[in-house]
Design a protein around this motif. Structure first.
Motif, mmCIF file in Angstrom:
data_model
loop_
_atom_site.group_PDB
_atom_site.id
_atom_site.type_symbol
_atom_site.label_atom_id
_atom_site.label_comp_id
_atom_site.label_asym_id
_atom_site.label_seq_id
_atom_site.Cartn_x
_atom_site.Cartn_y
_atom_site.Cartn_z
ATOM 1 N N PHE A 9 0.839 -1.197 0.000
ATOM 2 C CA PHE A 9 0.000 0.000 0.000
ATOM 3 C C PHE A 9 0.878 1.253 0.000
ATOM 4 O O PHE A 9 0.635 2.183 -0.773
ATOM 5 N N TYR A 10 1.908 1.268 0.846
ATOM 6 C CA TYR A 10 2.810 2.420 0.889
ATOM 7 C C TYR A 10 3.551 2.589 -0.432
ATOM 8 O O TYR A 10 3.742 3.706 -0.907
ATOM 9 N N MET A 11 3.954 1.499 -1.047
ATOM 10 C CA MET A 11 4.624 1.576 -2.353
ATOM 11 C C MET A 11 3.678 2.168 -3.396
ATOM 12 O O MET A 11 4.076 3.001 -4.206
ATOM 13 N N PHE A 12 2.422 1.751 -3.374
ATOM 14 C CA PHE A 12 1.426 2.277 -4.299
ATOM 15 C C PHE A 12 1.239 3.778 -4.092
ATOM 16 O O PHE A 12 1.205 4.546 -5.068
ATOM 17 N N ILE A 13 1.152 4.207 -2.834
ATOM 18 C CA ILE A 13 0.997 5.631 -2.531
ATOM 19 C C ILE A 13 2.223 6.416 -3.006
ATOM 20 O O ILE A 13 2.084 7.496 -3.603
ATOM 21 N N ILE A 14 3.416 5.880 -2.791
ATOM 22 C CA ILE A 14 4.646 6.551 -3.227
ATOM 23 C C ILE A 14 4.667 6.695 -4.748
ATOM 24 O O ILE A 14 5.012 7.752 -5.279
ATOM 25 N N ILE A 15 4.259 5.649 -5.458
ATOM 26 C CA ILE A 15 4.236 5.709 -6.928
ATOM 27 C C ILE A 15 3.246 6.773 -7.402
ATOM 28 O O ILE A 15 3.547 7.552 -8.313
ATOM 29 N N ILE A 16 2.071 6.833 -6.786
ATOM 30 C CA ILE A 16 1.063 7.839 -7.158
ATOM 31 C C ILE A 16 1.608 9.252 -6.909
ATOM 32 O O ILE A 16 1.468 10.139 -7.760
ATOM 33 N N VAL A 17 2.242 9.468 -5.752
ATOM 34 C CA VAL A 17 2.778 10.791 -5.412
ATOM 35 C C VAL A 17 3.874 11.183 -6.388
ATOM 36 O O VAL A 17 3.904 12.324 -6.885
ATOM 37 N N VAL A 18 4.772 10.252 -6.716
ATOM 38 C CA VAL A 18 5.848 10.556 -7.666
ATOM 39 C C VAL A 18 5.269 10.875 -9.040
ATOM 40 O O VAL A 18 5.730 11.797 -9.724
ATOM 41 N N TYR A 19 4.230 10.152 -9.441
ATOM 42 C CA TYR A 19 3.588 10.419 -10.723
ATOM 43 C C TYR A 19 2.974 11.821 -10.751
ATOM 44 O O TYR A 19 3.141 12.568 -11.717
ATOM 45 N N ILE A 20 2.277 12.188 -9.685
ATOM 46 C CA ILE A 20 1.643 13.511 -9.628
ATOM 47 C C ILE A 20 2.692 14.612 -9.646
ATOM 48 O O ILE A 20 2.554 15.604 -10.379
ATOM 49 N N ILE A 21 3.769 14.454 -8.886
ATOM 50 C CA ILE A 21 4.846 15.446 -8.880
ATOM 51 C C ILE A 21 5.474 15.567 -10.269
ATOM 52 O O ILE A 21 5.730 16.670 -10.755
#
Length: 52
Positions: A9-21
């Motif tokens: 779940f944390y990896m998924f959140i990190i990927i989403i945040v990096v994508y948005i940035i």
């Protein structure tokens, strides 16, 4: 195999945040390039108007 769901779940959140940035940086760069081109076109237009 205890608690792999939390880390996934944390990896998924990190990927989403990096994508948005990344997308925000890309869109910001596109806007900057657009303003730069508009400014360059405006200077060219002013020079052309002065010569007429």
């Amino acid at each position: 195999m205890g608690n792999s769901t939390g880390s996934m779940f944390y990896m998924f959140i990190i990927i989403i945040v990096v994508y948005i940035i990344g997308m925000l940086a890309y869109l910001g760069f596109q806007q900057f390039k657009k303003k730069l081109n508009m400014r360059k076109d405006q200077k060219f237009q002013e020079r052309r108007d002065q010569h007429d």
